[in-house]
Design an enzyme around this catalytic site. Sequence first.
Site, mmCIF file in Angstrom:
data_model
loop_
_atom_site.group_PDB
_atom_site.id
_atom_site.type_symbol
_atom_site.label_atom_id
_atom_site.label_comp_id
_atom_site.label_asym_id
_atom_site.label_seq_id
_atom_site.Cartn_x
_atom_site.Cartn_y
_atom_site.Cartn_z
ATOM 1 N N HIS A 146 0.355 4.419 -2.529
ATOM 2 C CA HIS A 146 0.003 5.771 -2.178
ATOM 3 C C HIS A 146 1.314 6.794 -2.307
ATOM 4 C CE1 HIS A 146 -3.387 5.166 0.904
ATOM 5 N NE2 HIS A 146 -3.483 4.221 -0.043
ATOM 6 N N ARG A 204 0.712 -1.144 0.006
ATOM 7 C CA ARG A 204 -0.006 -0.179 0.061
ATOM 8 C C ARG A 204 0.789 1.436 0.044
ATOM 9 N NH1 ARG A 204 -3.339 2.393 4.530
ATOM 10 N NH2 ARG A 204 -5.328 3.359 3.447
ATOM 11 N N HIS A 249 -6.481 -5.732 -2.706
ATOM 12 C CA HIS A 249 -7.242 -5.801 -1.647
ATOM 13 C C HIS A 249 -7.643 -7.429 -1.130
ATOM 14 C CE1 HIS A 249 -8.999 -1.570 -1.397
ATOM 15 N NE2 HIS A 249 -7.606 -1.541 -1.292
ATOM 16 N N ASN A 260 -3.957 8.796 4.609
ATOM 17 C CA ASN A 260 -2.783 8.074 5.095
ATOM 18 C C ASN A 260 -2.778 8.348 6.504
ATOM 19 O OD1 ASN A 260 -1.667 7.535 2.714
ATOM 20 N ND2 ASN A 260 -0.591 9.486 2.402
#
Length: 338
Positions: free
Chosen positions: A76, A72, A203, A104
């Site tokens: 990001h 992740r 996911h 975040n």
Amino acid sequence: MANSILSSLFLVAVITAIATPHMSLAHKPINGGGYLYPQFYDHSCPNALEIVKHIVAKAVAKDPRMAASLLRLHFHDCFVKGCDASVLLDSTGSLISEKRSNPNRNSIRGFEVVDEIKYALERECPHTVSCADILAIAARDSTILAGGPSWEVPLGRRDSKGASLSGSNNNIPAPNNTFQTILTKFKLQGLNIVDMVALSGSHTIGNSRCTSFRQRLYNQTGNGQPDYSLDQTFAAQLRGRCPRSGGDQNLFFLDHVSPFKFDNSYFKNLLAYKGLLSSDQILLTKSEQSMELVKTYAYNNDLFLHQFALSMVKMGNISPLTGPKGEIRKNCRKINTY
């Protein structure tokens, strides 16, 4: 008839996957100058990949959640200013960290693992391996450790000298975004609907907080109607630990079937209307093309893993800094001072 439909869906996805730019990006000029290529550190730091692999493996063995967290971090990072490690910077007097953004804050993790990797690499080959490349390698290694695919990671990124709080707030797809908003955010990064669906498959591992999907459980959909895209028996189970108020930080598996295994259970869950986040379930309900891709990946794990690897290479090539641009940070949390 059913087999015919499945075959058609399989062909659609295969053709789309073949048409998707992927591995050739590993040697494509970036920003009119430098290149990213897997052998970038072969001479300057030949043990770099093994060092990253060892530390990531140790971290995931200690905390299986860390695989999803490191993956992740790379996402990001790349969706804000490109893959330049801006997400790792701490706030200073003149810099506001992306760690403070809504996507975040109290959410992204794994910074200590990156610190450990950077410390080891600085001892092995000082001022050589960028923090941005560390994130890209760690994401690949985390995927493998969870049982997912491998891919060659194009390398040669450099680190940014700034961060963008607004970019982090606006560019990263959010759990409650509409389908079109999420697709637009991917397209702005040069990624298409195939990439969006395949990368959403990350996911299959990881967790989400109660606050990210509560509105689906209590008819807070904006129109006062129940969220019929969520299986109601599953919703009742979720309410047990995600109350109407409180428990915001309670964690739930994004894939309740095989939460630590990188596989296509995520897509099977969507077909059963058991996608945890609204942004997951809308892949099945809001677009015929994404629905067909969801079905195809649910029926064919190998195809999903193949496309995920291709899309990860493509995502890792979002606006990297190369050549004289940026810097190689000595500490991933702060810009170099000379």
